[in-house]
Design a protein around this motif. Structure first.
Motif, PDB file in Angstrom:
ATOM      1  N   HIS A   1      40.350  48.958  55.175  1.00  0.00           N
ATOM      2  CA  HIS A   1      39.126  48.914  53.950  1.00  0.00           C
ATOM      3  C   HIS A   1      40.008  49.618  53.564  1.00  0.00           C
ATOM      4  CE1 HIS A   1      36.899  52.218  51.603  1.00  0.00           C
ATOM      5  NE2 HIS A   1      38.136  52.852  51.442  1.00  0.00           N
ATOM      6  N   LEU A   2      41.012  50.257  53.521  1.00  0.00           N
ATOM      7  CA  LEU A   2      41.812  50.736  52.150  1.00  0.00           C
ATOM      8  C   LEU A   2      42.849  48.922  52.177  1.00  0.00           C
ATOM      9  CD1 LEU A   2      44.246  53.494  53.878  1.00  0.00           C
ATOM     10  CD2 LEU A   2      42.527  53.251  51.871  1.00  0.00           C
ATOM     11  N   LEU A   3      43.528  47.946  52.635  1.00  0.00           N
ATOM     12  CA  LEU A   3      43.459  47.036  52.041  1.00  0.00           C
ATOM     13  C   LEU A   3      42.532  45.738  50.932  1.00  0.00           C
ATOM     14  CD1 LEU A   3      45.278  45.445  55.557  1.00  0.00           C
ATOM     15  CD2 LEU A   3      46.833  46.406  53.618  1.00  0.00           C
ATOM     16  N   ASP A   4      41.096  45.786  51.959  1.00  0.00           N
ATOM     17  CA  ASP A   4      40.679  45.522  51.275  1.00  0.00           C
ATOM     18  C   ASP A   4      40.286  46.175  49.661  1.00  0.00           C
ATOM     19  OD1 ASP A   4      37.921  43.432  51.712  1.00  0.00           O
ATOM     20  OD2 ASP A   4      37.088  45.273  50.747  1.00  0.00           O
ATOM     21  N   CYS A   5      40.206  47.077  49.903  1.00  0.00           N
ATOM     22  CA  CYS A   5      40.867  48.223  48.172  1.00  0.00           C
ATOM     23  C   CYS A   5      41.487  47.920  47.573  1.00  0.00           C
ATOM     24  CB  CYS A   5      40.467  49.402  48.019  1.00  0.00           C
ATOM     25  SG  CYS A   5      39.333  50.425  49.272  1.00  0.00           S
ATOM     26  N   ALA A   6      43.209  47.788  48.073  1.00  0.00           N
ATOM     27  CA  ALA A   6      43.866  47.072  47.230  1.00  0.00           C
ATOM     28  C   ALA A   6      43.724  45.186  47.025  1.00  0.00           C
ATOM     29  CB  ALA A   6      45.209  47.260  48.293  1.00  0.00           C
ATOM     30  N   TYR A   7      43.109  44.354  47.830  1.00  0.00           N
ATOM     31  CA  TYR A   7      42.955  43.399  47.713  1.00  0.00           C
ATOM     32  C   TYR A   7      41.691  43.210  46.247  1.00  0.00           C
ATOM     33  CZ  TYR A   7      40.304  38.376  47.811  1.00  0.00           C
ATOM     34  OH  TYR A   7      39.080  37.477  47.797  1.00  0.00           O
ATOM     35  N   ARG A   8      40.985  43.834  46.444  1.00  0.00           N
ATOM     36  CA  ARG A   8      39.780  43.773  44.869  1.00  0.00           C
ATOM     37  C   ARG A   8      40.063  44.133  44.048  1.00  0.00           C
ATOM     38  NH1 ARG A   8      35.454  41.645  47.987  1.00  0.00           N
ATOM     39  NH2 ARG A   8      36.243  41.802  50.093  1.00  0.00           N
ATOM     40  N   TRP A   9      41.324  45.063  43.810  1.00  0.00           N
ATOM     41  CA  TRP A   9      41.782  45.929  42.469  1.00  0.00           C
ATOM     42  C   TRP A   9      42.780  44.422  42.337  1.00  0.00           C
ATOM     43  CZ3 TRP A   9      40.719  49.395  39.702  1.00  0.00           C
ATOM     44  CH2 TRP A   9      39.495  50.395  40.083  1.00  0.00           C
ATOM     45  N   ALA A  10      43.702  43.592  42.886  1.00  0.00           N
ATOM     46  CA  ALA A  10      44.477  43.090  42.540  1.00  0.00           C
ATOM     47  C   ALA A  10      43.379  41.766  41.631  1.00  0.00           C
ATOM     48  CB  ALA A  10      45.603  42.444  43.953  1.00  0.00           C
ATOM     49  N   ALA A  11      42.288  41.185  42.804  1.00  0.00           N
ATOM     50  CA  ALA A  11      41.963  40.179  42.391  1.00  0.00           C
ATOM     51  C   ALA A  11      41.195  40.037  40.816  1.00  0.00           C
ATOM     52  CB  ALA A  11      40.687  40.403  43.323  1.00  0.00           C
ATOM     53  N   THR A  12      40.686  41.745  41.096  1.00  0.00           N
ATOM     54  CA  THR A  12      40.148  41.769  39.934  1.00  0.00           C
ATOM     55  C   THR A  12      40.356  41.827  38.379  1.00  0.00           C
ATOM     56  OG1 THR A  12      38.419  43.166  40.711  1.00  0.00           O
ATOM     57  CG2 THR A  12      38.426  43.564  38.228  1.00  0.00           C
ATOM     58  N   GLN A  13      42.190  42.402  38.918  1.00  0.00           N
ATOM     59  CA  GLN A  13      43.139  42.181  37.492  1.00  0.00           C
ATOM     60  C   GLN A  13      43.756  40.523  36.797  1.00  0.00           C
ATOM     61  OE1 GLN A  13      46.435  44.220  38.206  1.00  0.00           O
ATOM     62  NE2 GLN A  13      47.350  44.693  36.426  1.00  0.00           N
ATOM     63  N   LEU A  14      43.297  40.276  38.553  1.00  0.00           N
ATOM     64  CA  LEU A  14      43.783  38.465  38.094  1.00  0.00           C
ATOM     65  C   LEU A  14      42.693  37.625  37.252  1.00  0.00           C
ATOM     66  CD1 LEU A  14      45.762  36.283  38.429  1.00  0.00           C
ATOM     67  CD2 LEU A  14      45.295  36.015  40.647  1.00  0.00           C
ATOM     68  N   THR A  15      41.075  37.809  37.550  1.00  0.00           N
ATOM     69  CA  THR A  15      40.566  37.698  36.893  1.00  0.00           C
ATOM     70  C   THR A  15      39.995  38.198  36.165  1.00  0.00           C
ATOM     71  OG1 THR A  15      39.193  37.596  39.427  1.00  0.00           O
ATOM     72  CG2 THR A  15      38.006  36.945  37.156  1.00  0.00           C
ATOM     73  N   ALA A  16      40.228  39.417  35.076  1.00  0.00           N
ATOM     74  CA  ALA A  16      40.769  40.018  34.110  1.00  0.00           C
ATOM     75  C   ALA A  16      41.806  38.864  32.852  1.00  0.00           C
ATOM     76  CB  ALA A  16      40.304  40.805  33.867  1.00  0.00           C
ATOM     77  N   ARG A  17      42.835  38.889  33.639  1.00  0.00           N
ATOM     78  CA  ARG A  17      43.436  38.397  32.986  1.00  0.00           C
ATOM     79  C   ARG A  17      43.537  36.504  32.626  1.00  0.00           C
ATOM     80  NH1 ARG A  17      49.949  39.923  34.931  1.00  0.00           N
ATOM     81  NH2 ARG A  17      50.062  42.697  34.367  1.00  0.00           N
ATOM     82  N   LEU A  18      42.813  35.650  33.622  1.00  0.00           N
ATOM     83  CA  LEU A  18      43.026  34.296  32.979  1.00  0.00           C
ATOM     84  C   LEU A  18      41.274  34.315  32.465  1.00  0.00           C
ATOM     85  CD1 LEU A  18      43.792  32.912  36.731  1.00  0.00           C
ATOM     86  CD2 LEU A  18      45.359  32.951  34.832  1.00  0.00           C
ATOM     87  N   ASP A  19      40.294  35.042  32.668  1.00  0.00           N
ATOM     88  CA  ASP A  19      39.444  35.560  32.825  1.00  0.00           C
ATOM     89  C   ASP A  19      38.950  36.507  31.216  1.00  0.00           C
ATOM     90  OD1 ASP A  19      36.752  34.165  30.471  1.00  0.00           O
ATOM     91  OD2 ASP A  19      35.915  33.960  32.926  1.00  0.00           O
ATOM     92  N   PRO A  20      39.267  37.186  30.421  1.00  0.00           N
ATOM     93  CA  PRO A  20      38.789  38.297  30.103  1.00  0.00           C
ATOM     94  C   PRO A  20      37.786  38.309  29.019  1.00  0.00           C
ATOM     95  CG  PRO A  20      40.530  37.092  28.067  1.00  0.00           C
ATOM     96  CD  PRO A  20      40.214  36.111  29.735  1.00  0.00           C
ATOM     97  N   ASP A  21      37.122  39.279  29.520  1.00  0.00           N
ATOM     98  CA  ASP A  21      35.743  39.595  28.854  1.00  0.00           C
ATOM     99  C   ASP A  21      36.614  40.833  28.228  1.00  0.00           C
ATOM    100  OD1 ASP A  21      32.828  40.338  29.044  1.00  0.00           O
ATOM    101  OD2 ASP A  21      32.893  39.629  30.953  1.00  0.00           O
ATOM    102  N   PRO A  22      35.010  40.403  26.529  1.00  0.00           N
ATOM    103  CA  PRO A  22      35.211  41.349  25.810  1.00  0.00           C
ATOM    104  C   PRO A  22      34.486  42.843  25.690  1.00  0.00           C
ATOM    105  CG  PRO A  22      34.071  39.645  24.911  1.00  0.00           C
ATOM    106  CD  PRO A  22      35.456  39.165  25.892  1.00  0.00           C
ATOM    107  N   HIS A  23      33.065  42.492  26.994  1.00  0.00           N
ATOM    108  CA  HIS A  23      32.607  43.106  27.179  1.00  0.00           C
ATOM    109  C   HIS A  23      32.797  44.237  28.308  1.00  0.00           C
ATOM    110  CE1 HIS A  23      29.489  42.079  24.469  1.00  0.00           C
ATOM    111  NE2 HIS A  23      29.548  40.794  24.260  1.00  0.00           N
TER     112      HIS A  23
END
Length: 429
Positions: A150-172
């Motif tokens: 569970h903790l590893l999955d949390c850390a993974y999803r935070w990192a994946a979400t941050q990388l997605t936000a950097r490469l495809d930022p959403d103004p909304h």
């Protein structure tokens, strides 16, 4: 001239056989604080074999405007999706067309700032989703392999979400944001709920299907960090796919939990950014000969075809969609059917994927754009009544289904895990 009255707010709370939990849930809702307009709670006790409705009435906190409905749903509506759909429909009728409906669960305890945190983004968004975390006491009683995964999955999803936000930022839905959008912590304008035809008629994962419908309609959803709730970590679930099944799978430990790797997360983000740029202004609708020149450009389509691993014609077909969200949906469906994507990007153990994501974040600068393509334009706002806000358009992430989550409808470039640092949906019906 007097300002318009605040919108009517109704919290929908479906519950089945939750006599042991409903009082705590109602008291948590009664304890909401902040600059809040008056709100009501609609408790839908469906197909109960216990005294859920009676306990709710008897233990109603002082001052809480509680509406209790008892129903027995018949097949095929007698499921999680049918119960939440009826609860939200009744809440929407009570709130009125200028109102706001909020969804939570009977096995979920909301933080005192939860409702204020969910409502704040609705000033400029069609919907908002709050964070869900596992109940600390119940989480402590889980086995060590489940807690570790569970903790590893949390850390993974935070990192994946941050990388997605950097490469495809959403103004909304800018970073920082989370990744969860589940029925225990959702809010949306009634007009947005009506615009997508209400909650889709599915037996489970109905919350994810609703968010998918909003995205297909280009209606923005904000993943706010300001709304927090704690949900049950019980292992005996009432749905074929949900948090309980996720926790049971994690009993096998992190080496058996596979997720999309960093390369796939980055590839999906770049592919969506490229398609958005080619599609042009998100608010543009087109038919036949009204397409923009860039959509007809063979070289440009060939370039984004490389990102999607699709032939030019498949992308042309996707770009025929009247809305950006539908264009992305069609492109993802073609990508999944093509087979080349899964061959190039096999799933990876979560520990390996997390390590690679952290390395990618160290190498990718915020604001990186797709080479040779225009940056994402700000969408044109929709026209809606003043009291309901004026949201623009937001289709901020993919719908790719990934290994390890068979049957889940995914809205992000990673499998729609039903638990993270928070958890996700545990049905209380």
């Amino acid at each position: 001239m007097a300002p318009p009255p605040p919108p009517q707010i109704v919290i929908a709370l479906p519950a089945r056989d939750e006599a042991m939990r409903i009082s705590r849930a109602l008291h948590a809702l009664a304890a909401q604080r902040g600059p809040l307009p008056p709100f009501s709670v609609l408790l839908l006790a469906n197909n109960c074999r216990d005294e859920t409705a009676e306990v709710g009435r008897r233990t109603r906190p002082a001052g809480l405007d509680l509406h209790v409905h008892e129903v027995t749903l018949a097949l095929p509506q007698a499921n999680v999706g049918g119960a939440r759909r009826l609860a939200l429909d009744l809440a929407a009728d009570l709130a009125g067309e200028q109102g706001i409906i909020v969804s939570t669960d009977a096995d979920t305890l909301t933080h005192p700032d939860w409702l204020a945190g969910l409502l704040a983004p609705l000033r400029c968004s069609a919907a908002s989703a709050g964070r869900l975390m596992l109940d600390p006491g119940e989480r402590a009683r889980l086995s060590a392999p489940i807690r570790h995964t569970h903790l590893l999955d949390c850390a993974y999803r935070w990192a994946a979400t941050q990388l997605t936000a950097r490469l495809d930022p959403d103004p909304h839905d800018p970073w920082p944001r989370h990744w969860q959008h589940f029925g225990a912590s959702l809010a949306l304008h009634v007009w947005a709920y009506r615009a997508v035809g209400g909650l889709p008629e599915v037996p489970c994962l109905e919350d994810v299907a609703l968010v998918q419908a909003l995205r297909h309609a280009d209606l923005p959803l904000r993943h706010t960090l300001q709304a927090r709730a704690y949900t049950s970590a019980r292992l005996s679930g009432r749905v074929p796919v949900g948090l309980s099944t996720q926790l049971q799978e994690w009993q096998n430990g992190p080496e058996c939990w596979t997720v999309p790797g960093a390369a796939e997360v980055a590839a999906l983000a770049r592919a969506e950014a490229a398609l958005r740029a080619v599609y042009g202004h998100a608010g543009t609708r087109h038919t036949g000969t009204e397409q923009s020149g860039i959509r007809q450009s063979g070289p440009m389509l060939a370039r984004i075809g490389h990102h999607w691993m699709l032939p030019e014609q498949a992308l042309r077909d996707a770009l025929e969609a009247p809305r950006l969200g539908l264009a992305l949906h069609h492109a993802h469906r073609a990508r999944e059917q093509g087979g080349l994507w899964r061959e190039r990007y096999p799933a990876e153990p979560v520990t390996q994927a997390l390590r690679a994501l952290r390395q990618a974040l160290a190498e990718v600068s915020p604001g990186e754009t797709v080479t040779g393509l225009r940056s994402r334009p700000m969408p044109a706002p929709q026209t809606q009544p003043q009291a309901s806000g004026t949201p623009g358009r937001d289709i901020g992430s993919s719908e790719g289904t990934a290994s390890g989550e068979a049957g889940l409808l995914c809205q992000s470039p990673l499998p729609e895990s039903r638990s993270h640092e928070g958890s996700t949906q545990t049905s209380s019906r």
